[in-house]
Design a protein around this motif. Structure first.
Motif, mmCIF file in Angstrom:
data_model
loop_
_atom_site.group_PDB
_atom_site.id
_atom_site.type_symbol
_atom_site.label_atom_id
_atom_site.label_comp_id
_atom_site.label_asym_id
_atom_site.label_seq_id
_atom_site.Cartn_x
_atom_site.Cartn_y
_atom_site.Cartn_z
ATOM 1 N N TYR A 1 22.559 12.370 48.126
ATOM 2 C CA TYR A 1 23.839 12.972 48.478
ATOM 3 C C TYR A 1 23.969 14.376 47.907
ATOM 4 C CZ TYR A 1 24.945 8.097 49.545
ATOM 5 O OH TYR A 1 24.923 6.822 50.050
ATOM 6 N N GLY A 2 23.498 14.558 46.688
ATOM 7 C CA GLY A 2 23.637 15.854 46.042
ATOM 8 C C GLY A 2 22.869 16.955 46.727
ATOM 9 N N ASN A 3 21.765 16.617 47.384
ATOM 10 C CA ASN A 3 20.957 17.633 48.058
ATOM 11 C C ASN A 3 21.677 18.211 49.272
ATOM 12 O OD1 ASN A 3 18.637 19.174 48.202
ATOM 13 N ND2 ASN A 3 17.642 17.778 49.621
ATOM 14 N N ARG A 4 22.709 17.526 49.730
ATOM 15 C CA ARG A 4 23.485 18.015 50.870
ATOM 16 C C ARG A 4 24.616 18.946 50.430
ATOM 17 N NH1 ARG A 4 24.394 12.118 53.776
ATOM 18 N NH2 ARG A 4 22.185 11.533 53.957
ATOM 19 N N PHE A 5 24.809 19.088 49.135
ATOM 20 C CA PHE A 5 25.904 19.919 48.625
ATOM 21 C C PHE A 5 25.611 21.381 48.943
ATOM 22 C CE2 PHE A 5 28.384 22.119 45.349
ATOM 23 C CZ PHE A 5 29.614 21.502 45.516
ATOM 24 N N SER A 6 26.493 22.028 49.689
ATOM 25 C CA SER A 6 26.260 23.383 50.173
ATOM 26 C C SER A 6 27.345 24.327 49.671
ATOM 27 C CB SER A 6 26.230 23.389 51.702
ATOM 28 O OG SER A 6 27.495 22.988 52.221
ATOM 29 N N ARG A 7 27.208 25.586 50.055
ATOM 30 C CA ARG A 7 28.197 26.590 49.671
ATOM 31 C C ARG A 7 29.567 26.292 50.272
ATOM 32 N NH1 ARG A 7 26.231 31.924 48.086
ATOM 33 N NH2 ARG A 7 24.049 31.755 47.477
ATOM 34 N N SER A 8 29.594 25.761 51.468
ATOM 35 C CA SER A 8 30.884 25.418 52.078
ATOM 36 C C SER A 8 31.578 24.300 51.314
ATOM 37 C CB SER A 8 30.685 25.012 53.544
ATOM 38 O OG SER A 8 29.812 23.899 53.643
ATOM 39 N N HIS A 9 30.796 23.326 50.841
ATOM 40 C CA HIS A 9 31.380 22.277 50.008
ATOM 41 C C HIS A 9 31.938 22.852 48.717
ATOM 42 C CE1 HIS A 9 28.370 19.483 52.215
ATOM 43 N NE2 HIS A 9 29.541 19.446 52.814
ATOM 44 N N ALA A 10 31.192 23.776 48.112
ATOM 45 C CA ALA A 10 31.656 24.404 46.875
ATOM 46 C C ALA A 10 32.939 25.192 47.113
ATOM 47 C CB ALA A 10 30.563 25.314 46.310
ATOM 48 N N ALA A 11 33.027 25.884 48.261
ATOM 49 C CA ALA A 11 34.231 26.664 48.564
ATOM 50 C C ALA A 11 35.452 25.759 48.718
ATOM 51 C CB ALA A 11 34.005 27.478 49.835
ATOM 52 N N VAL A 12 35.262 24.628 49.374
ATOM 53 C CA VAL A 12 36.374 23.678 49.541
ATOM 54 C C VAL A 12 36.828 23.139 48.182
ATOM 55 C CG1 VAL A 12 37.018 21.425 50.486
ATOM 56 C CG2 VAL A 12 35.726 23.040 51.885
ATOM 57 N N LEU A 13 35.877 22.802 47.322
ATOM 58 C CA LEU A 13 36.236 22.290 45.999
ATOM 59 C C LEU A 13 36.913 23.358 45.148
ATOM 60 C CD1 LEU A 13 33.182 20.023 45.054
ATOM 61 C CD2 LEU A 13 35.523 19.326 45.626
ATOM 62 N N LEU A 14 36.491 24.611 45.296
ATOM 63 C CA LEU A 14 37.147 25.690 44.550
ATOM 64 C C LEU A 14 38.602 25.841 44.980
ATOM 65 C CD1 LEU A 14 34.382 28.449 44.382
ATOM 66 C CD2 LEU A 14 35.309 27.118 42.488
ATOM 67 N N LEU A 15 38.856 25.742 46.273
ATOM 68 C CA LEU A 15 40.243 25.782 46.752
ATOM 69 C C LEU A 15 41.036 24.596 46.201
ATOM 70 C CD1 LEU A 15 39.782 26.852 50.499
ATOM 71 C CD2 LEU A 15 40.663 28.239 48.605
ATOM 72 N N ALA A 16 40.398 23.439 46.136
ATOM 73 C CA ALA A 16 41.067 22.258 45.596
ATOM 74 C C ALA A 16 41.376 22.432 44.106
ATOM 75 C CB ALA A 16 40.202 21.018 45.814
#
Length: 420
Positions: free
Chosen positions: A126-141
């Protein structure tokens, strides 16, 4: 802490000597925090094209810590030296709002970072699928989470006011209403207990995964040299992050609970000021942890003499110079690697040995190329089906007597690269 219109609440309840001591502490903390977080952001800017998604949270942590330093430290320091709060009620509310907003943002960034690292190391499928878009969403959260708790007192759910010691402002810890009680309880649960649990569990799982991977590696080879450097670095980083979080926020949680369950007026003013000092110390502690213990940032410091000297000046101790050398490759006795470097730990696992070519010693011939043994739970140990990955490099070298020696090196750094 009751009527903020009374100017007496903005007068320090500490002695002038105590105010001078805490003012000096805030001044030193402010200078070190400003230098450390600026340096961390400068390093991140220089390696911006190489930043991994998980490292976005380190950058966000530096931004929130730097924002707290710029907005809080000058006001609190000058008020300590003046022995009273120098500004009006509006600035007091703004000060408290910024303290809660940036403090919770830093806390949430640390929590999400530890959880993401745990996901990438312990659950790579699962972690290998973590992308920049996921990071951006979490930063907004993260910012939405901090903003929700920071704006709640402005909507009369809780409140902002001067601290009991009179020279700073924060949440009104005296539960004067049911809404204020619920707000303080929500802060304790969602802004201390839950993040604390996530951080401790995440780093415990990471260390356990690395330990199990080393045990799986030893079933395939008996290493002549143990890769203790990466394990030691990982252990230091885990302990530093966990202890830093607990040291920064536990005093505030204890004092808040004390004021909630008892009489807030009976809590010593010194307890409030000490808890505030510990909380603000995280702004200078966090950048030092990642500048010293994260090799990807450390490498850029080692290359840039100006930045390296700046960090040494920040630490005010020349003994750290030995720790600020370029990180050698943990393989083959610490000699630098000569192959193509991978951008991701899992790329190294899947593309090996194309990612790495060991350097041969003079006078020796390699009988066979490096052998990558991927020890996953499916081979020999069904209990390790969580894809505990480890790599073993084996080289066979002929000696002058014709005997073959096998030199093995466990490389758990391949699965911890996203963390370090």
């Amino acid at each position: 802490m009751g009527n903020v219109s009374n100017t007496s609440v903005f007068t320090s309840t500490l002695s002038e000597r105590e105010d001078l001591i805490f003012g000096t502490v805030y001044l030193v903390f402010g200078i070190m925090s400003l230098s450390g977080n600026s340096l961390l952001l400068l390093v991140a800017h220089q390696k911006r094209s190489l930043l991994k998604p998980a490292e976005f949270f380190i950058v966000n942590l530096a931004i929130s810590d730097l924002s707290m330093t710029v907005t809080l430290f000058p006001l609190a320091t000058s008020s300590f030296f003046a022995h009273r709060w120098l500004f009006d009620q509006a600035v007091c509310t703004l000060y408290a709002f910024c303290g809660v907003l940036f403090g919770l943002c830093s806390l949430a960034s640390l929590t999400v970072l530890s959880t993401v690292c745990c996901l990438k190391v312990c659950y790579p499928a699962y972690g290998n699928r973590f992308s920049r878009s996921h990071a951006a969403v979490l930063l907004l959260a993260v910012w939405a989470y901090a903003l929700a708790f920071a704006t709640a007192p402005l909507a009369q759910w809780g409140g902002y006011g001067p601290e009991p010691y009179g020279t700073a402002c924060c949440i009104t810890w005296e539960a004067s209403s049911r809404e204020a009680t619920l707000y303080i309880l929500a802060l304790l649960i969602f802004c201390y207990l839950l993040p604390c649990l996530l951080i401790l569990v995440s780093y415990a799982l990471i260390l356990w995964t690395v330990r199990v991977s080393r045990r799986a590696v030893r079933q395939h080879t008996s290493p002549r040299r143990r890769a203790r450097g990466v394990h030691s670095l990982l252990l230091k980083l885990s302990i530093a992050v966990c202890l830093g979080f607990l040291a920064a926020w536990t005093p505030y949680a204890v004092v808040a609970l004390w004021a909630l369950l008892g009489d807030a007026s009976q809590v010593p003013a010194l307890a409030f000021v000490l808890s505030a000092v510990f909380a603000k110390s995280s702004t200078l502690y966090n950048p030092l942890v990642y500048l010293l213990f994260k090799p990807s940032f450390h490498k850029f410091l080692s290359k840039d003499r100006v930045l390296l000297q700046a960090l040494r000046a920040l630490l005010c101790c020349g003994c750290w110079g030995a720790a600020l050398q370029p990180f050698p490759s943990p393989a083959f006795g610490g000699r630098p690697s000569t192959g193509r470097s991978c951008s991701d730990a899992f790329e190294c696992s899947s593309n090996y040995p194309r990612c790495y070519t060991p350097r041969r010693a003079p006078g020796s011939s390699a009988q066979s190329g490096p052998l990558a043994v991927l020890a996953s739970g499916a081979a020999g140990q069904p209990g390790l089906r969580r894809t505990v990955q480890a790599m073993v490099l084996l080289t066979r070298r002929r000696s002058g007597l014709g005997t073959a020696h096998v030199a093995g090196e466990a490389l758990p750094s391949a699965i911890t690269k996203d963390l370090l």
